[in-house]
Scaffold this motif. Sequence first.
Motif, PDB file in Angstrom:
ATOM      1  N   MET A  24      54.681  40.839  40.034  1.00  0.00           N
ATOM      2  CA  MET A  24      54.334  39.377  39.841  1.00  0.00           C
ATOM      3  C   MET A  24      53.057  39.021  40.866  1.00  0.00           C
ATOM      4  O   MET A  24      52.244  37.987  40.383  1.00  0.00           O
ATOM      5  N   LEU A  25      53.087  39.489  41.985  1.00  0.00           N
ATOM      6  CA  LEU A  25      52.009  39.029  42.780  1.00  0.00           C
ATOM      7  C   LEU A  25      50.707  39.430  42.274  1.00  0.00           C
ATOM      8  O   LEU A  25      49.639  38.766  42.449  1.00  0.00           O
ATOM      9  N   ASN A  26      50.505  40.633  41.630  1.00  0.00           N
ATOM     10  CA  ASN A  26      49.366  41.115  41.229  1.00  0.00           C
ATOM     11  C   ASN A  26      48.849  40.351  39.729  1.00  0.00           C
ATOM     12  O   ASN A  26      47.713  40.107  39.622  1.00  0.00           O
ATOM     13  N   ALA A  27      50.062  39.859  39.149  1.00  0.00           N
ATOM     14  CA  ALA A  27      49.666  38.970  37.964  1.00  0.00           C
ATOM     15  C   ALA A  27      49.033  37.854  38.503  1.00  0.00           C
ATOM     16  O   ALA A  27      48.059  37.091  37.707  1.00  0.00           O
ATOM     17  N   ILE A  28      49.163  37.112  39.693  1.00  0.00           N
ATOM     18  CA  ILE A  28      48.462  36.038  40.284  1.00  0.00           C
ATOM     19  C   ILE A  28      47.009  36.468  40.888  1.00  0.00           C
ATOM     20  O   ILE A  28      46.163  35.937  40.800  1.00  0.00           O
ATOM     21  N   HIS A  29      47.042  37.648  41.477  1.00  0.00           N
ATOM     22  CA  HIS A  29      45.986  38.426  42.292  1.00  0.00           C
ATOM     23  C   HIS A  29      44.554  38.462  41.321  1.00  0.00           C
ATOM     24  O   HIS A  29      43.741  38.266  41.492  1.00  0.00           O
ATOM     25  N   ILE A  30      44.769  39.017  39.977  1.00  0.00           N
ATOM     26  CA  ILE A  30      43.636  39.388  39.085  1.00  0.00           C
ATOM     27  C   ILE A  30      43.064  37.994  38.736  1.00  0.00           C
ATOM     28  O   ILE A  30      41.866  38.052  39.124  1.00  0.00           O
ATOM     29  N   PRO A  31      43.732  36.714  38.525  1.00  0.00           N
ATOM     30  CA  PRO A  31      42.975  35.605  38.089  1.00  0.00           C
ATOM     31  C   PRO A  31      42.174  35.014  39.275  1.00  0.00           C
ATOM     32  O   PRO A  31      41.207  34.306  39.178  1.00  0.00           O
ATOM     33  N   LEU A  32      42.944  35.151  40.533  1.00  0.00           N
ATOM     34  CA  LEU A  32      42.219  34.662  41.589  1.00  0.00           C
ATOM     35  C   LEU A  32      40.894  35.179  42.027  1.00  0.00           C
ATOM     36  O   LEU A  32      39.723  34.662  42.285  1.00  0.00           O
ATOM     37  N   HIS A  33      40.849  36.360  41.790  1.00  0.00           N
ATOM     38  CA  HIS A  33      39.746  37.376  41.962  1.00  0.00           C
ATOM     39  C   HIS A  33      38.621  37.155  40.666  1.00  0.00           C
ATOM     40  O   HIS A  33      37.452  37.020  41.081  1.00  0.00           O
ATOM     41  N   ALA A  34      39.234  36.988  39.701  1.00  0.00           N
ATOM     42  CA  ALA A  34      38.286  36.437  38.523  1.00  0.00           C
ATOM     43  C   ALA A  34      37.466  35.199  38.808  1.00  0.00           C
ATOM     44  O   ALA A  34      36.345  35.157  38.344  1.00  0.00           O
ATOM     45  N   GLY A  35      38.254  34.394  39.244  1.00  0.00           N
ATOM     46  CA  GLY A  35      37.623  33.078  39.477  1.00  0.00           C
ATOM     47  C   GLY A  35      36.669  33.367  40.611  1.00  0.00           C
ATOM     48  O   GLY A  35      35.530  32.547  40.781  1.00  0.00           O
ATOM     49  N   LYS A  36      36.884  34.113  41.581  1.00  0.00           N
ATOM     50  CA  LYS A  36      35.962  34.357  42.781  1.00  0.00           C
ATOM     51  C   LYS A  36      34.686  34.995  42.180  1.00  0.00           C
ATOM     52  O   LYS A  36      33.587  34.915  42.386  1.00  0.00           O
TER      53      LYS A  36
ATOM     54  N   GLU B 253      33.360  34.637  38.997  1.00  0.00           N
ATOM     55  CA  GLU B 253      32.550  33.823  38.415  1.00  0.00           C
ATOM     56  C   GLU B 253      31.809  33.068  39.582  1.00  0.00           C
ATOM     57  O   GLU B 253      30.680  32.656  39.232  1.00  0.00           O
ATOM     58  N   GLU B 254      32.476  32.621  40.608  1.00  0.00           N
ATOM     59  CA  GLU B 254      31.523  31.921  41.740  1.00  0.00           C
ATOM     60  C   GLU B 254      30.483  32.778  42.131  1.00  0.00           C
ATOM     61  O   GLU B 254      29.396  32.294  42.106  1.00  0.00           O
ATOM     62  N   MET B 255      30.834  34.019  42.539  1.00  0.00           N
ATOM     63  CA  MET B 255      29.765  35.050  43.092  1.00  0.00           C
ATOM     64  C   MET B 255      28.536  35.207  41.778  1.00  0.00           C
ATOM     65  O   MET B 255      27.719  35.123  42.372  1.00  0.00           O
ATOM     66  N   ALA B 256      29.056  35.284  40.600  1.00  0.00           N
ATOM     67  CA  ALA B 256      28.157  35.557  39.681  1.00  0.00           C
ATOM     68  C   ALA B 256      27.134  34.379  39.668  1.00  0.00           C
ATOM     69  O   ALA B 256      25.923  34.577  39.648  1.00  0.00           O
ATOM     70  N   ARG B 257      27.436  33.060  39.546  1.00  0.00           N
ATOM     71  CA  ARG B 257      26.680  31.928  39.467  1.00  0.00           C
ATOM     72  C   ARG B 257      25.846  31.871  40.655  1.00  0.00           C
ATOM     73  O   ARG B 257      24.621  31.823  40.440  1.00  0.00           O
TER      74      ARG B 257
END
Length: 155
Positions: free
Chosen positions: A132-144, A146-150
């Motif tokens: 469950m924790l990892n299910a949340i962890h993945i999108p948190l880093h995906a958002g990060k 996206e920010e980094m890529a910009r």
Amino acid sequence: MTNTVYDVIDTGVHYLLNMYEDWKIEDVLDKDSDVFPNNLHWQMGHVLTVFENALSKGDQNVVDLDLYIKLFAPGSKPADWSNIDGDVPNIESILNDIKTIPERARKLTDEQLAIELDQPIAGFSTVEGLLMLNAIHIPLHAGKMEEMARVLKNN
């Protein structure tokens, strides 16, 4: 409609992989920045490493966890990679292993999901809780990412 933690993992992994392709971040994958303590390559490896650690509790990990923890654990950074014995996995290898996360998570038995952790992690005390924790962890880093890529593409 009933969604399970596996559906959330599927969605997160799918989003992360699509984000990598859609944002075309390969040009800035290993680019350093004063704004971020790590790079996009590290971010992908970190997501995999944290999930591999959870999967290892049920013998479903596929990477050399000792090496990956040295490279991608919280607090590690690419600037320290030259001090580590072992090759840094390339992004293709990391992405291929990320793709298999949902299938490997589903292979965990009820007994493996119920395994108690030596110490709770973020309030979770079983392997099921780590999923469950990892299910949340993945999108948190995906958002990060996206920010980094910009930021990295505009510098």
